[in-house]
Design a protein around this motif. Structure first.
Motif, mmCIF file in Angstrom:
data_model
loop_
_atom_site.group_PDB
_atom_site.id
_atom_site.type_symbol
_atom_site.label_atom_id
_atom_site.label_comp_id
_atom_site.label_asym_id
_atom_site.label_seq_id
_atom_site.Cartn_x
_atom_site.Cartn_y
_atom_site.Cartn_z
ATOM 1 N N GLN A 102 -11.183 1.531 -1.933
ATOM 2 C CA GLN A 102 -12.143 2.059 -0.971
ATOM 3 C C GLN A 102 -11.470 2.606 0.272
ATOM 4 O OE1 GLN A 102 -15.036 -1.126 -0.378
ATOM 5 N NE2 GLN A 102 -16.337 -0.174 -1.913
ATOM 6 N N GLY A 103 -10.220 2.295 0.453
ATOM 7 C CA GLY A 103 -9.481 2.817 1.593
ATOM 8 C C GLY A 103 -9.374 1.811 2.716
ATOM 9 N N THR A 104 -8.243 1.827 3.370
ATOM 10 C CA THR A 104 -8.038 0.991 4.547
ATOM 11 C C THR A 104 -7.496 1.882 5.666
ATOM 12 O OG1 THR A 104 -6.970 -1.021 5.392
ATOM 13 C CG2 THR A 104 -5.694 0.276 3.824
ATOM 14 N N GLY A 135 5.750 1.314 15.611
ATOM 15 C CA GLY A 135 5.499 0.006 15.023
ATOM 16 C C GLY A 135 5.480 0.030 13.504
ATOM 17 N N SER A 136 5.152 -1.128 12.941
ATOM 18 C CA SER A 136 5.138 -1.295 11.488
ATOM 19 C C SER A 136 3.826 -1.920 11.037
ATOM 20 C CB SER A 136 6.298 -2.192 11.048
ATOM 21 O OG SER A 136 7.537 -1.614 11.372
ATOM 22 N N LEU A 137 3.471 -1.612 9.816
ATOM 23 C CA LEU A 137 2.329 -2.238 9.142
ATOM 24 C C LEU A 137 2.662 -2.389 7.679
ATOM 25 C CD1 LEU A 137 -0.989 -0.503 10.355
ATOM 26 C CD2 LEU A 137 -0.350 -2.905 10.651
ATOM 27 N N ARG A 138 2.021 -3.361 7.063
ATOM 28 C CA ARG A 138 2.197 -3.562 5.624
ATOM 29 C C ARG A 138 0.823 -3.549 4.974
ATOM 30 N NH1 ARG A 138 6.471 -5.382 2.653
ATOM 31 N NH2 ARG A 138 6.032 -6.280 0.594
ATOM 32 N N GLU A 194 -7.824 -3.689 -1.222
ATOM 33 C CA GLU A 194 -6.778 -3.321 -0.270
ATOM 34 C C GLU A 194 -6.879 -4.198 0.973
ATOM 35 O OE1 GLU A 194 -7.458 1.416 -1.260
ATOM 36 O OE2 GLU A 194 -8.817 0.165 -0.089
ATOM 37 N N SER A 195 -5.749 -4.362 1.628
ATOM 38 C CA SER A 195 -5.735 -5.090 2.893
ATOM 39 C C SER A 195 -4.553 -4.625 3.716
ATOM 40 C CB SER A 195 -5.651 -6.601 2.654
ATOM 41 O OG SER A 195 -4.459 -6.928 1.971
ATOM 42 N N GLY A 196 -4.632 -4.888 5.018
ATOM 43 C CA GLY A 196 -3.477 -4.661 5.876
ATOM 44 C C GLY A 196 -3.577 -3.516 6.851
ATOM 45 N N GLY A 197 -4.637 -2.752 6.832
ATOM 46 C CA GLY A 197 -4.752 -1.661 7.792
ATOM 47 C C GLY A 197 -5.030 -2.183 9.191
ATOM 48 N N GLY A 198 -5.009 -1.263 10.145
ATOM 49 C CA GLY A 198 -5.299 -1.664 11.518
ATOM 50 C C GLY A 198 -4.725 -0.699 12.522
ATOM 51 N N ALA A 214 -4.589 7.712 9.245
ATOM 52 C CA ALA A 214 -5.331 8.186 8.080
ATOM 53 C C ALA A 214 -6.000 7.010 7.401
ATOM 54 C CB ALA A 214 -4.401 8.891 7.091
ATOM 55 N N LEU A 215 -6.850 7.356 6.450
ATOM 56 C CA LEU A 215 -7.402 6.358 5.535
ATOM 57 C C LEU A 215 -6.451 6.280 4.352
ATOM 58 C CD1 LEU A 215 -9.930 4.584 5.549
ATOM 59 C CD2 LEU A 215 -11.082 6.349 4.228
#
Length: 121
Positions: free
Chosen positions: A113-115, A16-19, A6-10, A91-92
């Motif tokens: 594993q979760g992001t 706002g936006s996230l991918r 997984e990638s892209g959390g933060g 959240a994760l």
């Protein structure tokens, strides 16, 4: 066995936006479901969005108007575009895949594993 990356959390501000992106690798017979779940502190894991084989999609009730899930079967990836994020979205986030193995019969479910996604000003 299938592995998920997984990638892209933060951290993002409200509105706002996230991918998020998830890539599956390994060996399998067929992948059926690909999607995302999330778990906030003190809460149960819940469905965010899922793409089933045949491209049928399911969304959690509070996400359907803000999140968009997309799946690329050629690349074995599933992405989640999250818009109009709220603090409650903190959240994760876990990638999820349901597949059949070349080694044994039956469905197998695997989780990333979760992001971590944090929505805060």
């Amino acid at each position: 066995q299938v592995q998920l990356v997984e990638s892209g959390g933060g951290l993002v501000q409200p509105g706002g936006s996230l991918r998020l992106s998830c890539a599956a690798s390994g060996r399998w017979r067929s992948i059926y479901d690909m999607g995302w779940y999330r778990q906030a502190p003190g809460k149960e894991r819940e469905l965010v969005a899922l793409v089933q084989s045949g491209s049928f999609t399911k969304y959690g009730d509070s996400m359907k108007d803000r999140f968009i899930i997309s799946r690329d079967n050629a690349k074995n990836t599933v992405d989640l575009q999250m818009n109009s994020l709220k603090p409650d979205d903190t959240a994760l986030y876990y990638c999820y895949v349901k597949y059949t193995s070349i080694y044994r019969s039956g469905w197998i479910e695997v989780w990333g594993q979760g992001t971590l996604v944090t929505v805060s000003s």
